[in-house]
Scaffold this active site. Structure first.
Site, PDB file in Angstrom:
ATOM      1  N   GLY A 172       8.342  12.405  18.974  1.00 57.86           N
ATOM      2  CA  GLY A 172       7.793  13.402  19.987  1.00 57.86           C
ATOM      3  C   GLY A 172       7.031  13.348  21.169  1.00 57.86           C
ATOM      4  O   GLY A 172       7.259  13.751  22.007  1.00 57.86           O
TER       5      GLY A 172
ATOM      6  N   SER B 122       4.286  -5.746   5.240  1.00 61.43           N
ATOM      7  CA  SER B 122       5.495  -5.781   5.974  1.00 61.43           C
ATOM      8  C   SER B 122       6.553  -6.500   5.719  1.00 61.43           C
ATOM      9  O   SER B 122       6.384  -7.567   4.925  1.00 61.43           O
ATOM     10  CB  SER B 122       5.074  -6.226   7.361  1.00 61.43           C
ATOM     11  OG  SER B 122       6.224  -6.436   8.116  1.00 61.43           O
TER      12      SER B 122
ATOM     13  N   ARG C   5      16.929  -3.684   2.119  1.00 58.58           N
ATOM     14  CA  ARG C   5      15.862  -3.011   1.194  1.00 58.58           C
ATOM     15  C   ARG C   5      16.346  -2.517   0.070  1.00 58.58           C
ATOM     16  O   ARG C   5      15.512  -2.728  -1.054  1.00 58.58           O
ATOM     17  CB  ARG C   5      14.943  -1.832   2.201  1.00 58.58           C
ATOM     18  CG  ARG C   5      14.481  -2.414   3.267  1.00 58.58           C
ATOM     19  CD  ARG C   5      13.722  -1.506   4.197  1.00 58.58           C
ATOM     20  NE  ARG C   5      12.939  -2.315   4.919  1.00 58.58           N
ATOM     21  CZ  ARG C   5      12.121  -1.457   5.950  1.00 58.58           C
ATOM     22  NH1 ARG C   5      12.158  -0.101   6.088  1.00 58.58           N
ATOM     23  NH2 ARG C   5      11.556  -2.214   6.840  1.00 58.58           N
TER      24      ARG C   5
ATOM     25  N   GLU D 115      12.620  10.563  12.576  1.00 56.18           N
ATOM     26  CA  GLU D 115      12.863  10.467  10.990  1.00 56.18           C
ATOM     27  C   GLU D 115      13.131  11.920  10.522  1.00 56.18           C
ATOM     28  O   GLU D 115      13.656  12.110   9.675  1.00 56.18           O
ATOM     29  CB  GLU D 115      11.622  10.037  10.205  1.00 56.18           C
ATOM     30  CG  GLU D 115      11.888   9.568   8.904  1.00 56.18           C
ATOM     31  CD  GLU D 115      10.532   8.866   8.260  1.00 56.18           C
ATOM     32  OE1 GLU D 115       9.804   8.313   8.741  1.00 56.18           O
ATOM     33  OE2 GLU D 115      10.715   8.803   7.001  1.00 56.18           O
TER      34      GLU D 115
HETATM   35  C1  LIG Z   1       3.811   1.921   6.326  1.00 54.64           C
HETATM   36  C2  LIG Z   1       4.652   2.059   7.130  1.00 54.64           C
HETATM   37  C3  LIG Z   1       5.518   1.075   7.788  1.00 54.64           C
HETATM   38  C4  LIG Z   1       6.646   1.029   8.779  1.00 54.64           C
HETATM   39  N1  LIG Z   1       6.867  -0.138   9.494  1.00 54.64           N
HETATM   40  C5  LIG Z   1       8.059   0.127  10.260  1.00 54.64           C
HETATM   41  C6  LIG Z   1       8.424  -0.899  10.966  1.00 54.64           C
HETATM   42  O1  LIG Z   1       7.788  -1.984  11.099  1.00 54.64           O
HETATM   43  N2  LIG Z   1       9.478  -0.753  11.769  1.00 54.64           N
HETATM   44  C7  LIG Z   1      10.171   0.437  11.920  1.00 54.64           C
HETATM   45  O2  LIG Z   1      11.223   0.641  12.763  1.00 54.64           O
HETATM   46  N3  LIG Z   1       9.961   1.436  11.192  1.00 54.64           N
HETATM   47  C8  LIG Z   1       8.554   1.526  10.294  1.00 54.64           C
HETATM   48  N4  LIG Z   1       8.354   2.486   9.527  1.00 54.64           N
HETATM   49  C9  LIG Z   1       8.973   3.708   9.745  1.00 54.64           C
HETATM   50  C10 LIG Z   1       8.706   4.316  11.109  1.00 54.64           C
HETATM   51  O3  LIG Z   1       7.302   4.083  11.208  1.00 54.64           O
HETATM   52  C11 LIG Z   1       8.939   5.845  11.028  1.00 54.64           C
HETATM   53  O4  LIG Z   1       9.973   6.279  10.351  1.00 54.64           O
HETATM   54  C12 LIG Z   1       8.424   6.402  12.174  1.00 54.64           C
HETATM   55  O5  LIG Z   1       7.308   5.928  13.045  1.00 54.64           O
HETATM   56  C13 LIG Z   1       8.532   7.965  12.003  1.00 54.64           C
HETATM   57  O6  LIG Z   1       8.387   8.405  13.599  1.00 54.64           O
HETATM   58  P1  LIG Z   1       8.429   9.994  14.154  1.00 54.64           P
HETATM   59  O7  LIG Z   1       7.837  10.211  15.350  1.00 54.64           O
HETATM   60  O8  LIG Z   1       9.923  10.535  13.571  1.00 54.64           O
HETATM   61  O9  LIG Z   1       7.528  10.777  13.191  1.00 54.64           O
HETATM   62  P2  LIG Z   1       5.855  10.653  12.882  1.00 54.64           P
HETATM   63  O10 LIG Z   1       5.437   9.577  13.377  1.00 54.64           O
HETATM   64  O11 LIG Z   1       5.747  10.937  11.334  1.00 54.64           O
HETATM   65  O12 LIG Z   1       5.414  11.919  13.358  1.00 54.64           O
HETATM   66  C14 LIG Z   1       5.505  13.033  12.962  1.00 54.64           C
HETATM   67  C15 LIG Z   1       4.557  14.104  13.849  1.00 54.64           C
HETATM   68  O13 LIG Z   1       5.063  15.344  13.459  1.00 54.64           O
HETATM   69  C16 LIG Z   1       3.738  16.254  13.285  1.00 54.64           C
HETATM   70  N5  LIG Z   1       4.117  17.194  12.497  1.00 54.64           N
HETATM   71  C17 LIG Z   1       4.771  17.109  11.381  1.00 54.64           C
HETATM   72  N6  LIG Z   1       5.116  18.248  10.460  1.00 54.64           N
HETATM   73  C18 LIG Z   1       4.253  19.085  11.468  1.00 54.64           C
HETATM   74  C19 LIG Z   1       4.027  20.591  11.270  1.00 54.64           C
HETATM   75  N7  LIG Z   1       4.462  21.448  10.386  1.00 54.64           N
HETATM   76  N8  LIG Z   1       3.400  21.113  12.405  1.00 54.64           N
HETATM   77  C20 LIG Z   1       2.851  20.410  13.427  1.00 54.64           C
HETATM   78  N9  LIG Z   1       2.872  19.083  13.493  1.00 54.64           N
HETATM   79  C21 LIG Z   1       3.592  18.508  12.500  1.00 54.64           C
HETATM   80  C22 LIG Z   1       2.792  15.325  12.960  1.00 54.64           C
HETATM   81  O14 LIG Z   1       1.439  15.696  13.213  1.00 54.64           O
HETATM   82  C23 LIG Z   1       3.242  13.943  13.782  1.00 54.64           C
HETATM   83  O15 LIG Z   1       2.639  14.212  14.924  1.00 54.64           O
HETATM   84  C24 LIG Z   1       7.375   2.383   8.749  1.00 54.64           C
HETATM   85  C25 LIG Z   1       6.894   3.465   7.987  1.00 54.64           C
HETATM   86  C26 LIG Z   1       5.666   3.486   7.112  1.00 54.64           C
HETATM   87  C27 LIG Z   1       5.244   4.421   6.279  1.00 54.64           C
END
Ligand SMILES: Cc1cc2nc3c(=O)[nH]c(=O)nc-3n(C[C@H](O)[C@H](O)[C@H](O)COP(=O)(O)OP(=O)(O)OC[C@H]3O[C@@H](n4cnc5c(N)ncnc54)[C@H](O)[C@@H]3O)c2cc1C
Ligand code: SF4
Ligand code: FES
Lengths: 258, 640
Positions: free
Chosen positions: B47, B286, B332, B427
């Site tokens: 985002g 990790s 994994r 995601e």
């Molecule tokens: C512990 C952990 C370690 C990880 N390590 C790795 C790694 O080393 N390498 C890798 O590639 N991936 C890793 N991942 C996976 C990766 O971090 C995530 O898949 C990725 O960061 C998701 O990013 P995103 O921008 O899609 O969503 P997110 O970062 O989850 O952001 C979602 C956003 O949406 C907002 N939101 C959600 N629903 C609503 C709503 N209804 N109204 C308003 N806002 C909303 C939230 O506030 C947030 O701002 C890891 C995941 C975890 C859990």
């Protein structure tokens, strides 16, 4: 195997809204496992409160791994509680003992108004970053990443500062409610890197002046460093001050040139 | 509404598709971009990067997050790293190899064209992030350092200590903050999307609830982007941050967006095992630790000696034995099942016998403690803080936990859902990882979508809308959605039952973990599908939310999210039941080889299942998008 703590006395700050008057309320936690985290202890308390048809205690939290900077509790007068370099969410009940009295308050600082109970509004931090806490690099057109070698020592030093999680413990711990550690951490992260040089002085000037608009001024107490869960060193403040003084010279020179 | 799933894959060879697309896409002239309003929901990697880039291009952007600041999105917690086909190590990496590894890692259940584009733009991401000041790890010569991750035989993972997600998110956040400061982005913190509004078949905007005062408001726009993360918290215990939830995607689904492959969930092999019933989440260690840590269990289920006293001959290094060529770096899903089987066979370690060892003693002997500390110091510290044991002296104990969700909103090549004008990135969409995601590829995908894909594909949709009016928030459809949202939240308060949302969340999570977790069977899934509706009915009758809907009320927020998890959970089980094969993270015990590996059925299931909402989650309609493999030959996945 886990042990159980008994009869904790919790004194928790309750405040129904930003302009409402707050007060301490006392609760007894009859039993909790020492494997539980501090916030899990509050979860248990809140489940109990809902069970009694009462309002649970509002507090901010999210990752529970010490990285998002959301959790923010003053525990027995210490920001993030008694364990060094540990955010509230990483604190475990094994640090306490049966019968302890635990006083839990929100961050208290003029720049962080209380929203409800233990939750505060830290958006003043965002204002500081918006004013200059970035490197202006529009998407697309960036040169190959290995074009500018960065000595490992420089990258490591920048990373040490970049680890700041924006929790605000430094502000809460400071008798003046100053945000110098937070601001200086970002300034030193960006100012140390070759990519950050072009905007170095402009950035510093803008960020320091925005900081001064919202936060109190630093009188070198050093409480911030002690409270910081990421062990950001107070040395970054000296660096910020030096660059700020230079920014004033630099800009004057620029003005004289134009 | 009739559903058409047109993937809009551009013509040309796999290497040319993205270029062909860009050449043909309609453009919005720079001066006209400010006439368009785009809503971005979510400020994680996907985002924040999408919003900042679109604002730079000139669009008016409104960003919404339920967090108190965009900097706190769950992306911040990613530890290990981000992949890119830079081939800086000269070890034979290339765009094609990353593409191939990702398709293979996903067990041939992803769309080739999207994955190839991902591999292509991966190199730009690293350039972009370095330009923004992300302090990636460096070698002594000043060049960028790399490590390896599971499912790859090259070193292509860039990292910033154990905090790669933090540093990338802060980079994207800072770029977003700059645009906020410049007045090009309006930022709405502590604001949750509670509904999506469609008018005449296109997405017209969203309805939000202000978490501080409960106010429900509408926002209209030319296009809406969902970058709202994954739904791994459906399991209750997971490595996701506490607030991660499915509500945004689910509300879009209920308004007509199909939900693809909900049963593709990833269980991560290296998490700290549960130690106590009050536990609220699990902590990931990790995957990068598997570069130097060796996974083993004692051969004897009744072993009582401490790890260091168990002689070599009496240890079973499960991954090295089963998968000699990838060893401890097997993907994994495979590693997780190997751990589960060891524990199920009674050879688990730790006080609750619910883990396997991850042992660093060899690495410490070989490299020295300093090197190990330099690589993993902060992870070791984190482990010690939680588990109370020092991994330099004792092996870590690990066990699989819910971590990532490959399923999500169905999107086409342009990242548009089947609702025109509604996009999904990061995601939240189902796009690139098939049935299993490789380590360090989620950060890559989030940033690829946000920086390099969406800002361009969105123009193709917007261009023809220039100077045409769009419905405002006074349109009856918005008013109707606002009233429905208000009624929904007031409804939770009015039930006045006896059980908290957390109680129900734990219960749903238990059912999904038991029957739709690491190993699934027809019988188990059917059981779940009979238990879930009954529990859901109880939720609707017996929920207790104290307080009101007009002020900060975290119990109420949770109630709405748990409600949506229930509905999603039922769909996950149905999806798992109907997919009569094993692939990646979806392992159906009935479909396995003699050696216990996943057995795909390419004849019947080389397709995406995209579900249409009908009003009852147990009666959703299954649609198919066939997957064609042209660049890569469909093959049995082997990591032996
Ligand atoms: C512990 C952990 C370690 C990880 N390590 C790795 C790694 O080393 N390498 C890798 O590639 N991936 C890793 N991942 C996976 C990766 O971090 C995530 O898949 C990725 O960061 C998701 O990013 P995103 O921008 O899609 O969503 P997110 O970062 O989850 O952001 C979602 C956003 O949406 C907002 N939101 C959600 N629903 C609503 C709503 N209804 N109204 C308003 N806002 C909303 C939230 O506030 C947030 O701002 C890891 C995941 C975890 C859990
Ligand atoms: S400097 Fe330390 S205490 Fe202050 S916001 Fe950053 S991490 Fe928190
Ligand atoms: S909850 Fe994220 S740092 Fe504490």
């Amino acid at each position: 195997m886990s042990n159980h703590l008994k009869n904790l006395k919790l004194k928790i700050w309750r405040q129904s809204g930003p302009t409402e008057k707050g007060h301490f309320e006392e609760y007894v936690m009859p039993e909790i496992s020492d494997e539980a985290s501090f916030l899990e202890m509050l979860d248990v308390l809140n489940e109990g409160l809902i069970g009694e048809n009462k309002l649970p205690v509002v507090f901010d939290h999210d990752c529970r791994e010490g990285i998002c900077g959301t959790c923010s509790l003053m525990i027995n007068g210490q920001a993030h509680g008694p364990e060094r370099s540990t955010a509230t969410c990483q604190l475990h009940m094994r640090k306490f003992k049966s019968g302890d009295e635990i006083v839990i308050e929100p961050w208290r600082a003029a720049a962080f108004p209380i929203i409800k109970d233990l939750m505060v509004d830290r958006s003043a931090f965002d204002r500081i970053i918006e004013s200059g806490g970035f490197i202006s690099a529009n998407t697309g057109g960036a040169p190959d990443a290995n074009l500018i070698p960065i000595p490992k020592s420089v990258a490591d030093a920048a990373m040490d500062s970049a680890e700041c999680i924006g929790c605000g413990a430094c502000v809460a711990a400071c008798p003046n409610g100053a945000a110098n550690l937070f601001t200086a951490a970002k300034i030193s992260h960006l100012n140390l890197l070759p990519q950050g040089q072009a905007e170095r002085y402009k950035r510093t000037e803008a960020m320091v002046e925005t900081m001064d608009e919202y936060f109190g001024s630093c009188t070198n107490h050093g409480e911030c460093e002690a409270a910081c869960p990421k062990e950001i060193s107070i040395d970054v403040i000296a660096l910020m001050n030096k660059d700020y003084r230079k920014s004033k010279l630099k800009n004057r020179k620029e003005i004289s040139r134009s | 509404m009739t559903i058409t799933l047109n993937s809009k894959i551009p013509a040309g060879s796999i290497n040319d598709k993205w270029n062909n697309y860009k050449e043909d896409a309609k453009l919005v002239a720079p001066g006209n971009k400010r006439k368009f309003k785009v809503i971005v929901v979510g400020s994680g990697l996907a985002g924040a990067s999408a919003a900042a880039t679109m604002a730079e291009l000139g669009y008016q952007v409104d960003v919404f997050t339920f967090h108190d600041s965009p900097r706190r999105a769950h992306s911040i917690a990613a530890q290990g790293g981000i992949n890119a086909a830079k081939n800086y190590q000269g070890d034979g990496d290339s765009v094609h190899r990353l593409f191939y590894d990702t398709i293979k890692g996903g067990d041939f259940r992803a769309r080739e064209a999207n994955v190839h584009r991902l591999a292509e733009v991966s190199v730009n991401i690293i350039d972009q992030m370095v330009a923004q000041g992300v302090p990636f790890a460096r070698e002594y010569g000043g060049m960028l350092d790399n490590r390896s991750f599971g499912g790859a035989q090259v070193s292509r993972t860039f990292y910033a200590r154990g905090q790669t997600g933090q540093q990338l998110l802060l980079g994207a956040y800072q770029q977003l903050a700059r645009q906020i400061g410049l007045g090009n982005v309006r930022m709405f913190n502590r604001t949750e999307l509670v509904d999506v509004v469609t008018i005449e078949g296109r997405c017209a905007g969203i309805v939000t609830r202000d978490l501080v005062n409960g106010e429900v408001v509408s926002h209209s726009a030319h296009a809406v982007v969902m970058a709202t993360g994954g739904y791994g918290n459906v399991f209750f215990l997971s490595t996701n941050a506490m607030a991660c939830n499915v509500t945004a995607a689910w509300r879009a689904h209920r308004k007509g967006a199909t939900f693809a492959n909900p049963c593709y969930t990833q269980i991560h092999p290296t998490c700290i095992p549960q130690s106590d019933p009050t536990q609220s989440k699990l902590t990931l260690m990790s995957e990068s630790l598997r570069n130097d840590g060796r996974v083993w269990v004692p051969q004897n289920p009744d072993e009582t000696r401490p790890a260091s006293q168990v002689p070599e001959a009496e240890r079973d290094y499960i991954l090295e034995r089963l998968y000699p060529s990838y060893g401890n770096l097997a993907p994994r899903d495979i590693s997780s099942r190997a751990a589960k089987r060891s524990v199920d066979s009674g050879r688990g370690v730790g006080p609750l016998k619910n883990g396997v060892y991850l042992d660093f003693s060899d690495a410490i002997n070989r490299l020295g403690k300093d090197v190990v500390e330099e690589r993993y110091g902060n992870l070791f510290e984190m482990y010690e803080r939680i588990a109370g044991e020092n991994p330099y002296d004792m092996p870590m104990r690990i066990y699989p936990a819910s971590h990532y969700t490959m399923g999500g909103l169905w999107v086409d090549y342009e990242l548009m859902t089947n609702i025109p004008g509604l996009y999904a990135a990061g995601e939240a969409n189902f796009s690139d990882h098939g049935a299993n995601r490789l380590g360090a590829s989620a950060l890559m995908q989030g940033l690829a979508d946000g920086y390099f894909v969406l800002p361009y594909t969105i123009g193709n949709y917007l261009a023809p809308m220039l100077n045409k009016p769009i419905p405002g928030t006074d349109h009856p459809a918005f008013k109707e959605a606002e009233l429905a949202a208000q009624a929904r939240y007031q409804g939770y308060v009015d039930i006045k039952g006896t059980r908290s949302p957390d109680y129900f969340h734990r219960e749903v999570g238990r059912i999904i973990w038991d029957y739709c977790g690491m190993e699934r069977t027809q019988q188990g899934l059917e059981k779940a599908l009979s238990e879930l509706p009954a529990l859901y009915e109880e939720f609707q009758k017996d929920l207790r939310v104290t307080g009101d809907a007009e002020s900060m009320n975290q119990t109420l927020e949770k109630a709405g999210r748990v409600d949506d998890f229930f509905q999603l959970g039922m769909l996950m089980c149905r999806d798992a039941l109907e997919r009569e094969e094993s692939c990646g993270g979806h392992f159906r015990a009935e479909y396995q080889t003699e050696e216990g590996e996943a057995l795909r059925d390419d004849e019947k299931f080389a397709h995406v299942a995209a579900w249409e909402w009908t009003g009852d989650p147990t009666k959703s309609i299954r649609h198919k998008e066939e997957l064609n493999f042209e660049a890569i030959h469909l093959a049995t996945r082997s990591y032996k």
